[in-house]
Design an enzyme around this catalytic site. Structure first.
Site, PDB file in Angstrom:
ATOM      1  NE  ARG A 137      -1.368 -49.093  -3.535  1.00  0.00           N
ATOM      2  CZ  ARG A 137      -1.813 -48.099  -2.764  1.00  0.00           C
ATOM      3  NH1 ARG A 137      -0.957 -47.216  -2.254  1.00  0.00           N
ATOM      4  NH2 ARG A 137      -3.079 -47.960  -2.524  1.00  0.00           N
ATOM      5  NE  ARG A 165      -5.840 -44.692  -4.976  1.00  0.00           N
ATOM      6  CZ  ARG A 165      -5.834 -43.377  -4.920  1.00  0.00           C
ATOM      7  NH1 ARG A 165      -5.277 -42.765  -3.920  1.00  0.00           N
ATOM      8  NH2 ARG A 165      -6.433 -42.666  -5.844  1.00  0.00           N
ATOM      9  NE  ARG A 200      -5.271   3.484   3.765  1.00  0.00           N
ATOM     10  CZ  ARG A 200      -5.300   3.678   2.452  1.00  0.00           C
ATOM     11  NH1 ARG A 200      -4.680   4.729   1.918  1.00  0.00           N
ATOM     12  NH2 ARG A 200      -5.924   2.823   1.675  1.00  0.00           N
ATOM     13  CG  MET A 242      -2.975  -7.103   9.210  1.00  0.00           C
ATOM     14  SD  MET A 242      -1.265  -6.760   8.948  1.00  0.00           S
ATOM     15  CE  MET A 242      -1.301  -6.173   7.279  1.00  0.00           C
ATOM     16  CD  GLU A 256       3.971 -47.138   0.653  1.00  0.00           C
ATOM     17  OE1 GLU A 256       3.075 -46.294   0.794  1.00  0.00           O
ATOM     18  OE2 GLU A 256       3.780 -48.227   0.090  1.00  0.00           O
ATOM     19  CE  LYS A 296      -3.702  -0.432   2.418  1.00  0.00           C
ATOM     20  NZ  LYS A 296      -4.232  -0.749   3.767  1.00  0.00           N
ATOM     21  N   GLY A 307       5.582 -42.784  -2.159  1.00  0.00           N
ATOM     22  CA  GLY A 307       4.255 -42.655  -1.571  1.00  0.00           C
ATOM     23  C   GLY A 307       4.395 -41.674  -0.427  1.00  0.00           C
ATOM     24  CB  THR A 308       4.958 -38.021  -0.400  1.00  0.00           C
ATOM     25  OG1 THR A 308       3.865 -37.722  -1.270  1.00  0.00           O
ATOM     26  CG2 THR A 308       6.255 -38.039  -1.172  1.00  0.00           C
ATOM     27  CG  ASN A 309      -0.521 -39.366   0.855  1.00  0.00           C
ATOM     28  OD1 ASN A 309      -0.064 -38.255   0.611  1.00  0.00           O
ATOM     29  ND2 ASN A 309      -1.577 -39.854   0.240  1.00  0.00           N
ATOM     30  N   GLY A 329      -8.308  -6.865   4.057  1.00  0.00           N
ATOM     31  CA  GLY A 329      -9.138  -6.879   5.253  1.00  0.00           C
ATOM     32  C   GLY A 329      -8.576  -7.673   6.414  1.00  0.00           C
ATOM     33  CE1 TYR A 342       4.892 -41.033 -11.441  1.00  0.00           C
ATOM     34  CE2 TYR A 342       6.867 -41.893 -12.495  1.00  0.00           C
ATOM     35  CZ  TYR A 342       5.802 -42.054 -11.624  1.00  0.00           C
ATOM     36  OH  TYR A 342       5.652 -43.222 -10.935  1.00  0.00           O
ATOM     37  CB  SER A 367       5.988 -44.539  -7.329  1.00  0.00           C
ATOM     38  OG  SER A 367       4.996 -43.581  -7.079  1.00  0.00           O
ATOM     39  CG  HIS A 381     -14.286 -10.678   3.903  1.00  0.00           C
ATOM     40  ND1 HIS A 381     -14.644 -11.933   4.301  1.00  0.00           N
ATOM     41  CD2 HIS A 381     -12.966 -10.559   4.136  1.00  0.00           C
ATOM     42  CE1 HIS A 381     -13.578 -12.554   4.778  1.00  0.00           C
ATOM     43  NE2 HIS A 381     -12.544 -11.738   4.700  1.00  0.00           N
ATOM     44  CB  CYS A 383       1.691 -41.545  -6.413  1.00  0.00           C
ATOM     45  SG  CYS A 383       2.286 -42.841  -5.336  1.00  0.00           S
ATOM     46  NE  ARG A 405      -5.968  -4.535  -2.985  1.00  0.00           N
ATOM     47  CZ  ARG A 405      -6.502  -4.544  -1.772  1.00  0.00           C
ATOM     48  NH1 ARG A 405      -5.751  -4.399  -0.719  1.00  0.00           N
ATOM     49  NH2 ARG A 405      -7.803  -4.667  -1.609  1.00  0.00           N
TER      50      ARG A 405
HETATM   51  P1  ADP Z   1      -7.508  -2.254   3.732  1.00  0.00           P
HETATM   52  O1  ADP Z   1      -6.096  -2.628   3.605  1.00  0.00           O
HETATM   53  O2  ADP Z   1      -8.263  -3.114   4.646  1.00  0.00           O
HETATM   54  O3  ADP Z   1      -8.157  -2.009   2.408  1.00  0.00           O
HETATM   55  P2  ADP Z   1      -7.178   0.588   3.934  1.00  0.00           P
HETATM   56  O4  ADP Z   1      -6.005   1.098   4.673  1.00  0.00           O
HETATM   57  O5  ADP Z   1      -7.102   0.600   2.461  1.00  0.00           O
HETATM   58  O6  ADP Z   1      -7.524  -0.857   4.482  1.00  0.00           O
HETATM   59  O7  ADP Z   1      -8.396   1.447   4.409  1.00  0.00           O
HETATM   60  C1  ADP Z   1      -9.703   1.048   4.196  1.00  0.00           C
HETATM   61  C2  ADP Z   1     -10.511   2.187   3.686  1.00  0.00           C
HETATM   62  O8  ADP Z   1     -10.419   3.294   4.561  1.00  0.00           O
HETATM   63  C3  ADP Z   1     -10.087   2.728   2.351  1.00  0.00           C
HETATM   64  O9  ADP Z   1     -10.623   1.984   1.309  1.00  0.00           O
HETATM   65  C4  ADP Z   1     -10.669   4.094   2.359  1.00  0.00           C
HETATM   66  O10 ADP Z   1     -12.015   4.041   1.950  1.00  0.00           O
HETATM   67  C5  ADP Z   1     -10.580   4.478   3.813  1.00  0.00           C
HETATM   68  N1  ADP Z   1      -9.456   5.386   4.017  1.00  0.00           N
HETATM   69  C6  ADP Z   1      -8.193   5.079   4.313  1.00  0.00           C
HETATM   70  N2  ADP Z   1      -7.412   6.172   4.365  1.00  0.00           N
HETATM   71  C7  ADP Z   1      -8.227   7.213   4.093  1.00  0.00           C
HETATM   72  C8  ADP Z   1      -8.028   8.625   3.967  1.00  0.00           C
HETATM   73  N3  ADP Z   1      -6.833   9.170   4.128  1.00  0.00           N
HETATM   74  N4  ADP Z   1      -9.089   9.371   3.663  1.00  0.00           N
HETATM   75  C9  ADP Z   1     -10.297   8.816   3.482  1.00  0.00           C
HETATM   76  N5  ADP Z   1     -10.554   7.520   3.573  1.00  0.00           N
HETATM   77  C10 ADP Z   1      -9.527   6.715   3.870  1.00  0.00           C
HETATM   78 MG    MG Z   2       1.061 -46.211   1.095  1.00  0.00          MG
HETATM   79 MG    MG Z   3      -7.690  -0.834   1.082  1.00  0.00          MG
END
Ligand code: ADP
Ligand code: MG
Ligand code: MG
Length: 909
Positions: A637, A581, A111, A122, A772, A43, A793-795, A120, A878, A791, A474, A858, A355
């Site tokens: 086998r 098998r 951020r 962190m 194995e 980021k 048999g890694t299990n 999402g 293989y 061959s 999400h 295998c 990104r």
């Molecule tokens: P994540 O990595 O979870 O996407 P972000 O750091 O991108 O988290 O932040 C999530 C959201 O917070 C962004 O998509 C944006 O909408 C909002 N945000 C982050 N920084 C700012 C900022 N400086 N001004 C306005 N909104 C922000």
């Molecule tokens: Mg076996």
């Molecule tokens: Mg983001």
């Protein structure tokens, strides 16, 4: 802090001499290379690059990842604080504002941002700097008290949750109660007075939960938030995400501090997310969603259902065009599809993130091909634009609808393609529980909306259904990454997570009920539909694989037991069968009785009688396999599992016997059952996996090996006589010593000679073994004197090397993963250091004796990209995997070969 301190291996510690900890966006370090991401995180690097490109990015600075690593080691350098204050001072001067002070207070977002994007996983804190005084100034200055109080309540909520560990639910509870009291539907309808009530309640909650007041000092807020972001690198969901995605735990996250822009300022403001191309299909269309009068995560959180970006074109054409131009430029710059976040403040556009976008396998392949056509990337680069596991998407099942009566319950968004049919659960915990117990064969996780906490449950589910949230929610993003079917935002569904009920169309579905999902159309269908495997003949895929295959040195084979699987495997590109098998053939209904008769026999002659009945059936099976595979190699086998697996369970027998004794004490069946029980008890073993199985069966009962060898050779002769060209490899399982190998190999060879004589025709065949057991690996030089191929048999080899039972690992696997003792389940990803070194050593030893020795593996590992790459590196011939992993194995093998020739230039992430 002491508690959270982690021991980092010494060698990985970075030098701390003259480390620069804080970088202002565009500080001259935006050289766009991979190193920058190491330091600034994805980021931070993106924000710096956008700033340098002159794009509208709110200014700010990045605290680099080394600070996070120091935090984890419990040794935060005081220089970090100093440099942070210098950068803050610069930001304040630039903005003409003071953090949280004066009549025009500066507010910032804090951020997280690691090298690899972890959507999402962190935490982010917005509106930092606000306090009781600054909120009044903001209200006055913006002439918009609703906005100011809304921003403040958001800060307390986010700060409370992320920094102070006050349960999010408790804030939501207060918020929902006020909303209900005010009788409003949407958050933005809350008036200043109501928002003030919420703020007061929030502050009381913070005091009650932490014993302290919500911090009013902006600088105190800032350092606490920074440290919380560092800590969030270590939260459970982030750890799980890293484990699933094979991301190093020691990378750490950077922290970005950025001036706020406001999308919640009114009807002329908004916030959104988007992609430069469609992340589900890869089509070249601008794609995204936004919400007016909203902030931050509102769009992705699924609280309100967002508008498609095409609406923005009508509402704010200039902003739309500007956004399109900017993101197109970013795409050209990064030479990849971009996933971006933006905010509109009072009609002005700001970019907050860009990104490389996550995508489905279908989209990944289309994008790779299109971008080669557009001259953005080379063909070799294209091969690295698709992750091997993503190819699975082409093989995802579809629902069988023809001739079925289908009750569509609801239609949501087609968030991630494919189909899933399963039993519903309402929490991630339930999903994990039933998965581990194995009582639900297929699970569909039903949620209002998923959150990053659900990640473990999503991992074990076949499909996900949510009632809220859009294409970038999400659930949608994560399932696309996992290549799993998802229907999102099915608004007609009411998901009652408390009662564990799904209500739709006047019907109620409870935990365990079956539903079917179509992630390609978004339909939710009642009951248990059949599914059709996808056709792997998509022209895009065919074209992509035609680029992939020529680079590969490893051959790929499939594990297949019956002709149907063999034909499927060939359609997916199998170049042979690496493991058939034979016991799977004995479980069929018409055979198990003969099998049991064989096992029950006390005399050799009776055993032979029973085996005679099995012989023609086995022969027919092998004929089918040889025909399906034509002249490709087929490894068969000999019987492997302990015999008691073919008999009924002891407990079941006891119950039935008891029942008959009570009801029909004279029935002949009773006597039969008692004999059966006696044999079951005789065969009972404390450690069946270490018992009478594998080659030990064929040594104890040579007539079993004789029958199987005869069936195989006779089938081959028959197919050859009919004009075929079978290539058979007969594999003796669970060999531990050269003596065992000699015993069984000579038996097989003598039977072959007999058959050739009887039939007057010869076929080529090889006799080899599965390695194995550690002893086999350690004496591979001797074993190779008899064995014409190995061959792995890694299990079983993993099981016997670690001394861990495959079937019982779940008792402690979660604890091992949590404690970091295992990075992955060793049965899913090969343990290269231990098991891998046995594989490598045995290969070398074996080839030392017999230079032409054919070597493969295998088992589960044959379809795991990392393990496949390892097999390439140590020079196996293989890998063999389940038919559905073949595309993955082919791509991983090609990438491994290219990585070797191109050096470090290529990377998967
Ligand atoms: P994540 O990595 O979870 O996407 P972000 O750091 O991108 O988290 O932040 C999530 C959201 O917070 C962004 O998509 C944006 O909408 C909002 N945000 C982050 N920084 C700012 C900022 N400086 N001004 C306005 N909104 C922000
Ligand atoms: Mg076996
Ligand atoms: Mg983001």
């Amino acid at each position: 802090m002491a508690q959270g301190v982690m021991e980092q291996p010494l060698a990985e510690k970075a030098s701390t001499t003259a480390t620069k900890y804080v970088y202002f966006f565009g500080d001259g370090h935006a050289d766009g290379n991979g190193k920058m991401k190491d330091v600034l995180g994805g980021k931070g690097a993106g924000l710096a690059e956008m700033t340098n490109a002159g794009l509208p990015v709110p200014p700010g600075f990045t605290i680099q990842t080394e600070a996070c690593r120091e935090y984890m080691r419990g040794a935060l350098n005081p220089k970090i604080d100093e440099e942070m204050l210098v950068a803050l001072d610069k930001l304040e001067k630039l903005q003409g504002q003071k953090l949280g002070a004066g009549d025009n207070p500066l507010l910032v977002s804090v951020r997280s941002g690691a090298k690899f994007s972890m959507p999402g996983m962190m935490d982010t804190i917005l509106n930092l700097g606000l306090n009781d005084k600054a909120v009044e100034a903001l209200a006055k200055r913006s002439n918009n008290p609703r906005f100011a109080y809304d921003s403040y309540r958001r800060l307390i909520q986010m700060f409370g949750d992320v920094v102070l560990d006050v349960p999010k639910k408790k804030f939501e509870h207060i918020f929902d109660a006020v909303k209900a009291k005010e009788k409003v539907k949407f958050d933005y309808e809350l008036q200043p007075a109501a928002l003030k009530t919420i703020i007061d309640e929030y502050k009381k909650l913070v005091k009650k939960e932490t014993g302290k007041d919500f911090p009013q000092k902006p600088l105190e807020q800032l350092s606490a938030a920074r440290d919380a972001v560092f800590r969030s690198w270590q939260n459970e969901r982030a750890k799980t995400y890293r484990r699933i995605n094979h991301i190093d735990d020691w990378l750490g996250t950077a922290v970005n501090v950025q001036a706020m822009v406001f999308g919640n300022l009114g009807e002329n403001s908004g916030t959104g997310v988007g992609f430069t191309r469609n992340p589900a299909t890869g089509e070249h269309v601008f794609f995204g969603e936004y919400l007016m009068n909203a902030q931050g995560e509102d769009v992705v959180s699924g609280v309100r259902t967002p508008m498609p970006i095409s609406e923005l074109e009508k509402a704010m054409p200039q902003v739309y065009d500007h956004l399109k131009a900017i993101t197109w430029k970013m795409e050209k710059h990064y030479r990849d599809m971009q996933d971006f976040e933006f905010t509109i403040q009072d009609g002005k556009l700001y970019m907050l993130q860009t990104r490389n976008g996550k995508r489905t396998g279908l989209a990944a392949v289309r994008l790779a091909i299109d971008m080669v056509k557009e001259d953005l990337i080379t063909e070799e680069e294209a091969i690295f634009r698709v992750e091997p596991n993503q190819l699975y998407d082409f093989l995802v099942p579809r629902l069988v609808e023809k001739g079925e009566k289908i009750e569509v319950l609801a239609t949501g968004l087609p968030a991630s393609p494919g189909a899933a049919v399963g039993q519903i659960v309402f929490t991630a915990e339930d999903a994990v529980k039933h998965h581990q117990r194995g009582d639900y064969k297929s699970i569909i996780l039903v949620r209002g909306e998923t959150t990053p906490e659900d990640i473990a449950g999503m991992e074990v589910a076949s499909g996900i259904l949510t009632s809220r949230g859009g294409m970038t929610s999400h659930a949608a993003v994560v399932t696309r990454g996992m290549g799993k079917c998802c229907v999102a935002g099915a608004g007609d569904c009411t998901v009652d997570e408390v009662k564990k009920e799904l209500r739709v169309k006047g019907k109620t579905f409870k935990q365990g009920d079956w539903i079917s999902l179509d992630g390609t159309t978004g339909r939710v269908i009642e009951g248990k539909l059949k599914t059709l495997p996808a056709q792997p003949d998509d022209p895009l895929l065919v074209k992509f694989m035609s680029w992939v295959d020529p680079h590969r040195k490893l051959r790929v084979r499939a594990n297949a037991d019956v002709p149907r699987d063999a034909r499927q495997a060939r359609a997916f590109g199998a170049e042979g069968i690496g493991l058939c098998r034979t016991e799977h053939m004995f479980f069929a209904e018409d055979r198990i009785e003969h099998m049991r008769a064989m096992i029950l026999a006390h005399e050799e002659s009776a055993r032979r009688e029973a085996l005679k009945k099995l012989l023609p059936m086995q022969r027919a099976d092998f004929e089918g396999l040889f025909k399906a595979m034509e002249s490709l190699p087929v490894t068969i086998r000999l019987l492997d599992p302990p015999l008691h697996e073919f008999l009924p369970q002891r407990e079941e027998l006891l119950v039935e016997i008891q029942h008959l004794e009570d009801t029909k004490p004279r029935s002949p069946r009773l006597k039969e059952l008692k004999t059966l029980l006696a044999r079951v008890q005789e065969l009972h073993e404390v450690n069946p996996m270490l018992g009478l199985r594998g080659c030990r069966l064929g040594i104890a009962f040579p007539e079993i090996t004789e029958m199987q060898a005869r069936a195989i050779i006779e089938a081959a002769v028959k197919v050859k006589k009919a004009g075929g060209d079978p290539h058979l490899e007969i594999m003796i399982p669970l060999i531990g010593s050269i003596e065992e190998m000699k015993n069984q190999a000579s038996l097989v060879r003598s039977i072959a000679e007999k058959v050739f004589e009887e039939k007057g025709t010869k076929v080529d065949y090889m006799v080899g073994t599965m390695i194995e057991l550690p002893r086999a690996a350690l004496t591979a030089d001797q074993i190779a004197e008899e064995a014409e191929f190995f061959s792995f048999g890694t299990n079983d080899l993993t099981q016997t090397t670690y001394g861990i039972s495959r079937d019982d690992i779940n008792h402690f696997l979660p604890a091992y993963l949590k404690a970091g003792i295992f990075k992955h389940d060793p049965f899913a990803t090969l343990d290269q250091a231990g098991v891998g070194s046995l594989v490598k050593g045995a290969t070398q030893k074996g080839r030392g004796t017999r230079p032409t020795l054919k070597v493969g593996i295998c088992g589960e590992h044959g379809g795991d990209p990392e393990s496949v790459k390892f097999c390439h590196k140590i020079g196996l011939n293989y890998v063999s995997c389940s038919p559905f992993r073949l595309l993955t194995a082919r791509l991983a093998a090609a990438q491994a070969a290219l990585e070797e020739t191109a050096g470090a230039g290529h990377s998967m992430k």
